[in-house]
Design an enzyme around this catalytic site. Structure first.
Site, PDB file in Angstrom:
ATOM      1  N   ARG A 118       0.858  -1.184   0.000  1.00 44.93           N
ATOM      2  CA  ARG A 118       0.000   0.000   0.000  1.00 44.93           C
ATOM      3  C   ARG A 118       0.895   1.236   0.000  1.00 44.93           C
ATOM      4  NH1 ARG A 118      -4.254   1.638   4.712  1.00 44.93           N
ATOM      5  NH2 ARG A 118      -2.331   1.998   5.884  1.00 44.93           N
ATOM      6  N   THR A 155      -0.768   7.700  -0.811  1.00 43.57           N
ATOM      7  CA  THR A 155      -2.075   7.648  -1.481  1.00 43.57           C
ATOM      8  C   THR A 155      -2.983   6.575  -0.881  1.00 43.57           C
ATOM      9  OG1 THR A 155      -1.355   5.986  -3.066  1.00 43.57           O
ATOM     10  CG2 THR A 155      -0.956   8.298  -3.662  1.00 43.57           C
ATOM     11  N   ASP A 174       1.453  -1.557  12.399  1.00 45.77           N
ATOM     12  CA  ASP A 174       1.776  -2.082  11.067  1.00 45.77           C
ATOM     13  C   ASP A 174       2.072  -3.581  11.192  1.00 45.77           C
ATOM     14  OD1 ASP A 174       3.382  -2.915   8.754  1.00 45.77           O
ATOM     15  OD2 ASP A 174       3.190  -0.805   8.194  1.00 45.77           O
ATOM     16  N   ASP A 214       5.398  -4.973   9.629  1.00 52.36           N
ATOM     17  CA  ASP A 214       6.584  -4.577  10.396  1.00 52.36           C
ATOM     18  C   ASP A 214       6.664  -5.325  11.720  1.00 52.36           C
ATOM     19  OD1 ASP A 214       7.537  -2.875   8.475  1.00 52.36           O
ATOM     20  OD2 ASP A 214       6.583  -1.092   9.318  1.00 52.36           O
TER      21      ASP A 214
HETATM   22  O1  LIG Z   1      -6.973  -2.226   3.403  1.00 55.86           O
HETATM   23  P1  LIG Z   1      -5.773  -1.478   2.958  1.00 55.86           P
HETATM   24  O2  LIG Z   1      -5.930   0.010   3.146  1.00 55.86           O
HETATM   25  O3  LIG Z   1      -5.345  -1.812   1.560  1.00 55.86           O
HETATM   26  O4  LIG Z   1      -4.576  -1.835   3.951  1.00 55.86           O
HETATM   27  C1  LIG Z   1      -4.316  -3.123   4.369  1.00 55.86           C
HETATM   28  C2  LIG Z   1      -3.040  -3.655   3.779  1.00 55.86           C
HETATM   29  O5  LIG Z   1      -1.914  -2.970   4.346  1.00 55.86           O
HETATM   30  C3  LIG Z   1      -1.005  -3.919   4.909  1.00 55.86           C
HETATM   31  O6  LIG Z   1      -0.031  -4.327   4.016  1.00 55.86           O
HETATM   32  P2  LIG Z   1       1.180  -3.374   3.566  1.00 55.86           P
HETATM   33  O7  LIG Z   1       0.810  -2.571   2.377  1.00 55.86           O
HETATM   34  O8  LIG Z   1       1.661  -2.607   4.749  1.00 55.86           O
HETATM   35  O9  LIG Z   1       2.260  -4.404   3.081  1.00 55.86           O
HETATM   36  P3  LIG Z   1       3.126  -5.433   3.944  1.00 55.86           P
HETATM   37  O10 LIG Z   1       2.193  -6.543   4.277  1.00 55.86           O
HETATM   38  O11 LIG Z   1       4.210  -5.826   3.042  1.00 55.86           O
HETATM   39  O12 LIG Z   1       3.619  -4.732   5.170  1.00 55.86           O
HETATM   40  C4  LIG Z   1      -1.917  -5.061   5.278  1.00 55.86           C
HETATM   41  O13 LIG Z   1      -1.234  -6.253   5.515  1.00 55.86           O
HETATM   42  C5  LIG Z   1      -2.884  -5.119   4.138  1.00 55.86           C
HETATM   43  O14 LIG Z   1      -2.425  -5.851   3.033  1.00 55.86           O
HETATM   44  O1  LIG Z   2      -3.588  -0.469  10.629  1.00 60.00           O
HETATM   45  C1  LIG Z   2      -3.046  -0.920   9.604  1.00 60.00           C
HETATM   46  C2  LIG Z   2      -3.482  -0.569   8.305  1.00 60.00           C
HETATM   47  C3  LIG Z   2      -2.855  -1.113   7.228  1.00 60.00           C
HETATM   48  N1  LIG Z   2      -1.818  -1.955   7.410  1.00 60.00           N
HETATM   49  C4  LIG Z   2      -1.384  -2.304   8.651  1.00 60.00           C
HETATM   50  O2  LIG Z   2      -0.448  -3.084   8.779  1.00 60.00           O
HETATM   51  N2  LIG Z   2      -2.000  -1.773   9.701  1.00 60.00           N
HETATM   52 MG   LIG Z   3       3.070  -3.029   6.215  1.00 63.23          MG
END
Ligand SMILES: O=P(O)(O)OC[C@H]1O[C@H](OP(=O)(O)OP(=O)(O)O)[C@H](O)[C@@H]1O
Ligand SMILES: O=c1cc[nH]c(=O)[nH]1
Ligand SMILES: [Mg+2]
Length: 209
Positions: free
Chosen positions: A104, A108, A200, A203
């Site tokens: 994500r 944006t 997160d 992370d």
């Molecule tokens: O509903 P949304 O607004 O799309 O957000 C949720 C997304 O954000 C996080 O992933 P992230 O983009 O942080 O990637 P990662 O899993 O690699 O940390 C989470 O694991 C979802 O996939």
């Molecule tokens: O709260 C949130 C939203 C998006 N992705 C995450 O990991 N945590």
């Molecule tokens: Mg993430």
């Protein structure tokens, strides 16, 4: 409209509180996230079809139940979805695993797809898409579209924490996909993070911050 179900078994609520705690470190976070996924799958699979089978016990012949062999697959949305896969496989060890890579954009909040690798017979399988967080719903919707584009027909979305905004976005765009969460939280904050949430998820799972 699709069903939205909160699986609020006491064990699930207890374990979710552990991973919400900011002082919970990577090792415990990882372990407990998988435990919650396992408990959720136990609840979700209550409707798996059974069929009769004849079995010989040491005492004689009997007709009993066995899973009817419905094909399943787990689809983690990378990265954070990986944190739920082992938990699901504890209960469904023969399930295939497909991967969808998605991140994500922090400004944006729009998702970007970077990887898709799925079992070849995806159209015949019941899919459990797993991702700890359903925030705006952008990533889940993009993952669902990626699966449908490749022939997937039956899928459910399994998340740990959902925001109302994300539930609505998936129900609006993909009304055929049922959603299961361990908790429905209050809202998204000004940065698009779920409040109170757990921070997160990627992370915290991988120790990258
Ligand atoms: O509903 P949304 O607004 O799309 O957000 C949720 C997304 O954000 C996080 O992933 P992230 O983009 O942080 O990637 P990662 O899993 O690699 O940390 C989470 O694991 C979802 O996939
Ligand atoms: O709260 C949130 C939203 C998006 N992705 C995450 O990991 N945590
Ligand atoms: Mg993430």
């Amino acid at each position: 409209m699709s069903k939205f179900t909160v699986l609020n078994h006491p064990l699930i609520q207890h374990k979710l509180t552990i991973i919400r705690n900011k002082d919970t470190g990577t090792r415990v976070f990882r372990e407990v996230a998988n435990e919650i996924a396992e408990l959720m799958v136990y609840e979700i699979t209550r409707d798996l079809p059974l069929e009769d089978v004849t079995v010989q016990t040491p005492m004689g012949e009997t007709v009993q139940k066995t899973l009817s062999g419905k094909k399943l697959a787990v689809i983690p949305i990378l990265r954070a979805g990986l944190g739920m896969v082992d938990g699901v496989l504890q209960l469904i060890p023969a399930a295939k695993v497909g991967h969808i890579g998605m991140y994500r954009d922090e400004k944006t909040l729009k998702p970007h797809e970077y990887f898709v690798k799925l079992p070849s017979d995806i159209e015949q399988r019941e899919l459990f898409i797993v991702d700890p967080m359903l925030a705006t719903g952008g990533s889940a919707n993009m993952a669902i579209e990626a699966l449908k584009k490749r022939g997937a027909q039956h899928m459910r979305l399994v998340v740990l924490v959902a925001a109302p905004e994300g539930v609505k976005a998936v129900q609006d765009q993909n009304p055929d996909v049922d959603i299961y969460a361990a908790a429905l939280d209050e809202k998204l904050n000004e940065n698009g993070y779920i409040f109170p949430g757990l921070g997160d998820a990627g992370d915290r799972l991988f120790g990258t911050k």
